[in-house]
Design an enzyme around this catalytic site. Structure first.
Site, mmCIF file in Angstrom:
data_model
loop_
_atom_site.group_PDB
_atom_site.id
_atom_site.type_symbol
_atom_site.label_atom_id
_atom_site.label_comp_id
_atom_site.label_asym_id
_atom_site.label_seq_id
_atom_site.Cartn_x
_atom_site.Cartn_y
_atom_site.Cartn_z
ATOM 1 C CG HIS A 112 -1.972 -1.079 1.163
ATOM 2 N ND1 HIS A 112 -2.875 -1.215 0.129
ATOM 3 C CD2 HIS A 112 -2.229 -2.098 2.017
ATOM 4 C CE1 HIS A 112 -3.644 -2.291 0.349
ATOM 5 N NE2 HIS A 112 -3.269 -2.838 1.495
ATOM 6 C CG ASP A 240 -4.932 -10.279 3.074
ATOM 7 O OD1 ASP A 240 -4.666 -10.727 1.949
ATOM 8 O OD2 ASP A 240 -4.679 -9.116 3.413
HETATM 9 ZN ZN LIG Z 1 -4.065 -7.456 2.496
#
Ligand SMILES: [Zn+2]
Ligand SMILES: [Zn+2]
Ligand SMILES: [Zn+2]
Length: 438
Positions: A112, A240
């Site tokens: 990110h 995830d």
């Molecule tokens: Zn993630």
């Protein structure tokens, strides 16, 4: 004795010194359970699976990728440099043929983190994969690289860094941004005006299972990779998507991750997210390692694995097929879109608001790209945060033409330093980095 078909390297770095807060889901236990499982399964006793110690990335490595504001030391710690250094260690071992493939099991994660860094977003400060990739380019002269991001969240940081780079194919498969952080990564996001078609987003509906993931791999990811012909494939191996992950809504399994890895055949995998510390990470990581090494992973199963319970909704496959058709339709026309941009635009602007959820910073960014007829174009970024920090940065890309190099320096010299808190220049043609603070 068991022998790996592909010599596989591992770096394991749990980063004991780094935590956002003591109970934060991105914490050292993420790797401690995996470490135990690797040991219990005897993976390091297999001939052809070798462990490496991570090295430290240098600030110079960070400066090929990021504009850290006000400087590197204010936005990163030694753990971040070891996490990036761990990925670089694996990459170096691959380039020097010590191993065929490798997996950097490191944290903190990085996908990110965008080109400009004012703080942490989505638990990320600096982009591990991009730092590794630009190191490979600077040191080993590698050119065409593909990154396939299989984390459940859109890899918006990596997308931002490579948005204007036609030599880096970035493919992100993730849970649909309408239902999950960071809310981007739609299938019509295809890259900047001179690099359209080398950013690919595959948003999947919540509760997609192994069936849907592998279908998206087959229909979208593998054909685009095949057409791009990368010298290296990097997997941002976030875990995830697992059905037990506490912060997402997907139905993927350890066996699914292993199968995906054997289809993708990455040279380098780098751990990203994954917050189901006991229920998923140890099994998924072992599955990925076995698949990378070319060993049998059919016995890798979570203790509570039940395919009936994690079946995807009826309509998921049809949804993926429709998206694949539309996406591939746009993608095939990208060379035509680029030609049209070059014929009709001299400059392209983009204005965005970027939120740093981890550090609670709001950034407003104005980007200006020269839509160059011959190279990918020089880029300037004007960035202002709600904390009052205002910077101006010029990025001259690796293969900039002489006109774009001159224009970059013109922009940099013309800017009045006093109206900004910092002025930055990243000249990738000579690997020069300049930072002038007011
Ligand atoms: Zn993630
Ligand atoms: Zn992803
Ligand atoms: Zn140019």
């Amino acid at each position: 004795m068991l022998r790996a078909a592909h010599k596989t390297g591992l770096v394991i770095f749990p980063a004991f010194d780094w935590a956002i807060s003591p109970t934060h889901p991105e914490r050292e236990e993420r790797l401690l359970y995996t470490q135990d499982q690797i040991f219990e399964e005897g993976l390091l006793d297999i001939q052809g699976i070798v462990e490496f110690k991570p090295t430290l990335a240098a600030l110079e490595d960070v400066q090929r990728v990021h504009f850290c504001v006000p400087d590197e030391r204010s936005v990163l710690t030694e753990s971040h440099l070891i996490s990036a250094g761990g990925a670089m260690t694996i990459a170096k071992a691959v380039m020097e043929h010590q191993i065929d493939r490798g997996f950097a099991l490191v944290r903190p994660p990085g996908h990110h983190a965008m080109r400009v860094v004012h703080g942490a977003r989505g638990f990320c400060n600096i982009n591990i994969e991009a730092i590794m990739i630009e190191h490979l380019r600077a040191v080993y002269g590698v050119d065409r690289i593909a990154i396939v991001d299989t984390d459940c969240h859109h890899g918006d940081g990596t997308q931002d860094i490579y948005w204007h780079d036609p030599d880096t194919l970035f493919i992100s498969i993730h849970q649909d941004g309408r239902t999950l952080y960071p809310g981007s990564g739609f299938h019509h996001e295809l890259g900047g005006p001179t690099a359209m078609g080398t950013t690919i987003n595959v948003p999947l509906p919540p509760r997609t299972s192994e069936e849907g993931f592998l279908r998206a791999m087959e229909k979208i990811v593998l054909p685009i990779l095949e057409a791009f012909q990368p010298e290296l494939i990097v997997n941002s191996a976030g875990q995830d998507n697992h059905y037990t992950d506490p912060i997402t809504n997907m139905n993927f399994s350890a066996h699914g991750y292993a199968t995906l890895t054997s289809m993708l055949r990455p040279h380098i995998a780098v751990l990203e997210g994954g917050y189901s510390i006991e229920g998923a990470l140890p099994y998924v990581n072992v599955g990925i390692i076995l698949a990378m090494a070319g060993l049998d992973y059919s016995k890798v199963k979570e203790p509570d694995y039940d395919p009936q319970r994690i079946r995807q909704p009826e309509e998921t496959n049809a949804y993926i097929d429709r998206m694949a058709e539309e996406l591939l339709g746009y993608w095939r026309r990208c060379p035509e879109f680029i030609a049209k941009n070059r014929a009709t635009k001299e400059f392209a602007q983009r204005e965005r608001t970027i939120y740093y959820d981890t550090d609670n910073i709001l950034e407003n960014q104005k980007e200006r790209l020269r839509v160059c007829p011959v190279c990918s174009g020089v880029l300037s970024i004007d960035s202002l945060t709600d904390r009052g920090y205002h910077i101006y940065a010029v990025h001259i890309p690796r293969k900039a033409c002489s006109d774009c190099v001159s224009l970059g320096y013109e922009w940099f010299d013309a800017v009045n330093g006093r109206s900004y808190d910092g002025v930055y220049l990243q000249d990738r043609t000579t690997n020069r980095y300049v930072m002038q603070k007011a």
